[in-house]
Design a protein around this motif. Structure first.
Motif, PDB file in Angstrom:
ATOM      1  N   LYS A 350      37.501  38.548 -18.389  1.00 23.81           N
ATOM      2  CA  LYS A 350      36.893  38.037 -19.219  1.00 23.81           C
ATOM      3  C   LYS A 350      35.774  39.070 -19.937  1.00 23.81           C
ATOM      4  CE  LYS A 350      37.759  33.322 -20.172  1.00 23.81           C
ATOM      5  NZ  LYS A 350      37.816  32.868 -18.278  1.00 23.81           N
ATOM      6  N   ARG A 351      35.098  39.576 -19.065  1.00 23.21           N
ATOM      7  CA  ARG A 351      33.867  40.527 -20.164  1.00 23.21           C
ATOM      8  C   ARG A 351      34.101  41.834 -20.341  1.00 23.21           C
ATOM      9  NH1 ARG A 351      29.713  43.164 -18.793  1.00 23.21           N
ATOM     10  NH2 ARG A 351      30.653  44.170 -17.140  1.00 23.21           N
ATOM     11  N   GLY A 353      38.003  42.906 -19.905  1.00 26.82           N
ATOM     12  CA  GLY A 353      39.391  43.090 -19.717  1.00 26.82           C
ATOM     13  C   GLY A 353      39.832  42.624 -21.124  1.00 26.82           C
ATOM     14  N   LEU A 354      39.498  41.169 -21.961  1.00 26.65           N
ATOM     15  CA  LEU A 354      40.545  40.999 -22.882  1.00 26.65           C
ATOM     16  C   LEU A 354      39.698  40.610 -24.079  1.00 26.65           C
ATOM     17  CD1 LEU A 354      41.815  37.373 -20.637  1.00 26.65           C
ATOM     18  CD2 LEU A 354      43.548  39.570 -21.863  1.00 26.65           C
ATOM     19  N   CYS A 355      40.325  40.632 -25.078  1.00 32.24           N
ATOM     20  CA  CYS A 355      39.223  40.145 -26.355  1.00 32.24           C
ATOM     21  C   CYS A 355      39.925  39.135 -26.419  1.00 32.24           C
ATOM     22  CB  CYS A 355      40.089  41.273 -27.340  1.00 32.24           C
ATOM     23  SG  CYS A 355      39.208  43.512 -27.594  1.00 32.24           S
ATOM     24  N   LEU A 356      39.048  38.304 -26.219  1.00 30.47           N
ATOM     25  CA  LEU A 356      39.746  36.608 -26.003  1.00 30.47           C
ATOM     26  C   LEU A 356      40.192  36.415 -26.963  1.00 30.47           C
ATOM     27  CD1 LEU A 356      37.605  34.631 -23.403  1.00 30.47           C
ATOM     28  CD2 LEU A 356      40.165  35.227 -23.663  1.00 30.47           C
ATOM     29  N   GLY A 357      39.623  36.045 -28.063  1.00 26.76           N
ATOM     30  CA  GLY A 357      40.473  36.070 -29.982  1.00 26.76           C
ATOM     31  C   GLY A 357      41.191  36.383 -30.388  1.00 26.76           C
ATOM     32  N   LEU A 358      41.632  37.426 -29.672  1.00 28.61           N
ATOM     33  CA  LEU A 358      42.542  37.965 -30.449  1.00 28.61           C
ATOM     34  C   LEU A 358      44.115  38.366 -30.086  1.00 28.61           C
ATOM     35  CD1 LEU A 358      40.976  41.911 -31.485  1.00 28.61           C
ATOM     36  CD2 LEU A 358      41.109  39.401 -32.688  1.00 28.61           C
ATOM     37  N   TRP A 362      48.139  41.748 -29.361  1.00 27.00           N
ATOM     38  CA  TRP A 362      47.050  43.142 -29.689  1.00 27.00           C
ATOM     39  C   TRP A 362      46.553  43.509 -28.009  1.00 27.00           C
ATOM     40  CZ3 TRP A 362      43.626  41.850 -34.667  1.00 27.00           C
ATOM     41  CH2 TRP A 362      44.539  41.404 -35.661  1.00 27.00           C
ATOM     42  N   PRO A 404      46.438  33.358 -29.999  1.00 28.22           N
ATOM     43  CA  PRO A 404      45.440  33.937 -29.098  1.00 28.22           C
ATOM     44  C   PRO A 404      45.580  34.262 -27.610  1.00 28.22           C
ATOM     45  CG  PRO A 404      45.141  31.635 -29.999  1.00 28.22           C
ATOM     46  CD  PRO A 404      46.477  32.057 -30.953  1.00 28.22           C
ATOM     47  N   SER A 407      44.453  31.210 -25.126  1.00 23.83           N
ATOM     48  CA  SER A 407      45.430  29.777 -25.232  1.00 23.83           C
ATOM     49  C   SER A 407      46.368  29.926 -24.062  1.00 23.83           C
ATOM     50  CB  SER A 407      46.557  29.676 -26.556  1.00 23.83           C
ATOM     51  OG  SER A 407      47.508  30.702 -26.777  1.00 23.83           O
TER      52      SER A 407
END
Lengths: 508, 319
Positions: A350-351, A353-358, A362, A404, A407
């Protein structure tokens, strides 16, 4: 608040009874007709793959969600919760995976957050009472913690103790612990078990959610297994073994948890020489052959992640060199590392690794846009196709590549990050805790993937806090202690005890 | 579905406001002339808001755009006057315009470098440069404006019946849409705003991209400054005071999140137009500018509140 601590509990009988709980989110039936009973003073494990409904059930218990149907009884009194405060009031406390502590406050301040004792003057806080009550609670349960310590300076294990005291201060009689050991090192885990047993002895019921089934066998009295929003089995732990639990969880036999490995390691691909960084790692040297999976063990804080960060250009190297395929690399940022064939799957998806909202696509392509022929201009159709292909290859479950990332379930998010590094075509791949917090099925897939990558001749460094998986998948194990490499062992010639000993016990 | 509704919200509200005003004032509001007027007036804000959108998507903010606009205009007009005297013409305009735009670029670059190299928060850096740029604008000509009475082309020129300034906005909108959607820089802008650490670990050169974004905004502010100078045929050191707030409001109404990772050019343009149309409508209805402030303030809060509500609803559906 008085200083005497009394839990509103009865030491025997049923602590919790949830009957016929159903809950749907839009078209998705998250829980259907779930019944769940916990006896007072017992540890009740709640297991199931990601998405099985554990979190939803616990959020209903904690008053976060309202069930569509069903009843809840706490100590044989029917309850309905409209908000979390009401659940807290009858003694239900949740300790979430991320602990929910305010980092800049002290232990005592956290314990009484939102519930501060009033001082002599109105609108003031009685710090002394806070500290004293916290100390008293800690003493009652034999916890070794300083009430005045600031949370950000505590180890993860101590943070957990703080969270538990917070629950005790609210007179919890039912404590839900969500994946409490996922961020603990092996040595701290035993400490946590001890704490759980102490809670149990004083009549508190603990609902224990974990993916680590060995823990459940060792700790829990009863286990309830959820699958696809339904209870598939609920029994005393003594009557079950891990294989049976796994069978109930996945509904299929996982005959072999770890894949067969018959890769013959080839030539040396990676050489790390005398690597030191400002963040406490000193003089680390090792090499990895083509097709070899090298594990890295150590307690939390031993410097394993720091080794990965120094190699990958996140932390500045103080000295040392990294050689890949006989070429010395010059790395001062992750961008440099990636362009020279190194991948790092970070431990905290989460911190870092991922761009959570995208969008999923992407997130998949971000590290390799240039390599995919999209150096300046992105071709969305092509990008979606690439993402869909690699997604299918790793059987990532997403609605579409444009959905996103937030999800997705944890296991699928992790697979997505692995897909990112597959596309980057790295030759030296570092996986830092790749199976943390993902379900059994996804874990198995990750192991097979690692194996496949090794078969393709990549050099793999596999950092893990779970000795079981290190022994299940690696060829060699490096052991870190206090920023130094203290062991370099052939997996087939060592034991878990030896590795643990090296990691945890000071030499001579 | 929720996402679709959310994206339609600003557009829907704009349409609604236009319909209401058309019904109330058909003869003054619903005219080509009035529409062109609104568009022309929105051009300066629109151009700057496009730059601000990219910054806000990257989870940053630029409070200095108003001061930057004043400074660009002052330097550009100074060059015109220095070359062409009290009523400069032709060549002086070209040089002055280019110079004004270059000043914007330099200001944006300075912001970007300070933010990335000193590792300071964009809010702090641009709060500082907001004051500094404004100060330089005053010092430049002892607080006096420069008059360029014939510099009318950018502000009033018309090609094929469409104001030049509106054409410039359209071109910039097209370029910015393309960059954000299809360029790697645009993609990285979203990634940095969504999770800077993750972007860095995925090999994004965060500092360089942020410098590009702030410099790009500086370029747009420079262009907007010259249009503004042309519209008033003078450069004022007091130009654009509190402009940054109008710009941020437009971007936020357009659906961008100050937390980063979210926002679109089309949303921002709709946000800008919404504010302009509202102002225009209020004026036509004889509502005082003071009341307009109240209305716009409420619109900002309402827009974001509704957006947030739609967002939570969608999340609940997904959970």
């Amino acid at each position: 608040m008085t200083t005497s601590v009394q839990n509103n509990r009865s030491d025997t009988g049923t602590a919790l009874r949830m009957v016929g709980i159903s809950k749907s989110f839009g078209p998705v039936q998250a829980l259907s007709d779930v019944s769940f009973t916990v006896q007072a003073g017992t540890v009740h494990a709640l297991v199931g793959e990601n998405g099985a409904g554990k979190s939803t059930l616990m959020k209903i218990l904690a008053g976060v969600y309202r069930p569509d149907k069903g009843e809840i009884e706490i100590h044989e009194k029917p309850c309905t919760f409209d908000k979390p405060e009401q659940a807290l009031a009858v003694g239900v406390s949740m300790i979430y995976q991320d602990l929910d502590l305010a980092e800049h406050l002290t232990v005592a301040e956290n314990v009484f957050l939102g519930n501060e004792p009033v001082g002599i003057l109105p609108f003031t806080v009685d710090y002394k009472a806070m500290v004293n009550t916290t100390a008293e609670l800690a003493e009652n349960f034999n916890f070794d913690i300083d009430p005045a310590a600031v949370v950000s300076e505590l180890s993860t294990g101590d943070c957990q103790v703080a969270a538990i005291i917070k629950a005790l201060a609210r007179k919890a009689s039912i404590i839900v612990m969500d994946e409490p050991t996922s961020s603990l090192a092996e040595a701290e885990v035993e400490g946590l078990f001890e704490i759980v047993r102490r809670l149990q002895k004083s009549g508190i019921s603990v609902i224990y959610i974990s993916h680590r089934l060995e823990e459940i066998i060792g700790l829990a009295d009863d286990v309830t297994i959820l699958r696809d929003g339904k209870v598939v089995h609920s029994e005393s732990v003594t009557k079950l073994d891990i294989a049976q639990i796994i069978r109930y969880m996945v509904g299929r036999e996982l005959t072999e948890f770890f894949p067969d490995r018959d890769v013959k390691p080839g030539d040396v691909r990676v050489r790390v020489n005398n690597l030191s960084s400002d963040s406490r790692i000193k003089d680390i040297s090792f090499d990895i052959r083509s097709g070899e999976i090298v594990g890295m063990a150590g307690l939390v804080g031993a410097g394993r992640t720091e080794v990965a960060r120094a190699i990958f250009g996140v932390d500045k190297k103080a000295s040392g060199s990294i050689v890949l395929d006989n070429k010395e690399l010059s790395i001062s940022s992750p961008a440099d590392a990636i362009s020279q064939g190194i991948a790092l799957l970070t431990e905290d998806r989460k911190r870092t690794g991922l761009c959570l909202g995208l969008a999923c696509s992407w997130n998949v392509t971000i590290a390799s846009l240039g390599l995919l022929g999209m150096k300046r201009i992105i071709n969305p159709a092509k990008e979606n196709k690439i993402a869909a292909d690699v997604g299918a290859q790793l059987s990532i479950k997403w609605l579409s590549p444009q959905a996103p990332v937030d999800s997705l379930s944890g296991g699928n998010q992790q697979k997505l990050l692995i897909a990112r590094w597959l596309l980057a075509k790295s030759n030296f791949m570092i996986f830092d805790e790749p199976t943390r917090g993902i379900d059994v099925g996804a874990k198995k897939e990750v192991y097979s993937l690692l194996n496949r990558l090794a078969e393709e001749g990549k050099a793999i460094l596999f950092i893990s806090s779970e000795l079981g998986e290190l022994f299940g998948i690696t060829d060699r194990i490096l052991v870190m202690r206090r920023g130094r490499l203290v062991g370099n062992l052939k997996t087939s010639e060592t034991t878990q005890e030896e590795v643990m000993h090296l990691a945890a016990v000071e030499a001579n | 579905m929720g996402k679709f509704v959310r994206q339609l919200l600003p557009f829907g509200s704009l349409t609604l406001i236009i319909c209401v005003l058309s019904a109330l004032k058909p003869d003054t509001f619903l005219t080509t002339e009035n529409f062109m007027n609104v568009l022309r007036r929105s051009s300066v804000n629109g151009i700057i808001a496009i730059g601000m959108t990219s910054i806000i998507i990257s989870a940053g903010i630029d409070l200095s755009v108003g001061s930057m606009m004043a400074l660009s205009g002052m330097v550009g007009a100074y060059a015109m006057v220095a070359i062409g005297g009290s009523n400069p013409q032709g060549g002086a305009f070209v040089v002055g315009t280019i110079l004004g735009v270059v000043v914007g670029v330099i200001c944006g670059f300075v912001n970007g470098v300070l933010i990335t190299k000193l590792k300071l928060q964009p809010f702090i850096v641009t709060l500082g440069t907001m004051s500094a740029f404004r100060g330089i604008s005053y010092v430049w000509n002892n607080g006096q404006p420069y008059n360029v009475p014939s510099y009318k082309y950018l502000g009033e020129g018309i090609v094929l019946g469409i104001p030049i300034s509106v054409i410039i906005v359209a071109v910039i909108v097209a370029i910015a849409c393309f960059l954000l959607k299809y360029s790697r820089l645009g993609r990285y802008t979203y990634a940095i705003g969504s999770n800077r650490e993750a972007a860095f670990h995925a090999g994004v050169n965060v500092d360089r991209n942020l410098i590009y974004i702030y410099t790009f905004t500086g370029l747009l502010v420079g262009i907007a400054a010259m249009i503004a100078t042309s519209r008033t045929v003078s450069a004022q050191p007091t130009a654009g005071i509190a402009l940054e707030l109008d710009i941020i409001a437009a971007v936020v109404i357009g659906g961008a999140s100050l937390a980063g990772g979210r926002g679109t050019i089309t949303g921002t343009i709709i946000g800008t137009l919404l504010i302009s149309v509202l102002r225009n409508g209020c004026t036509l209805l004889g509502i005082s500018t003071h009341i307009q402030l109240i209305v716009i303030g409420m619109i900002i809060i309402l827009a974001v509140a509704v957006d947030q509500l739609a967002r939570t609803k969608t999340r609940e559906l997904q959970a």
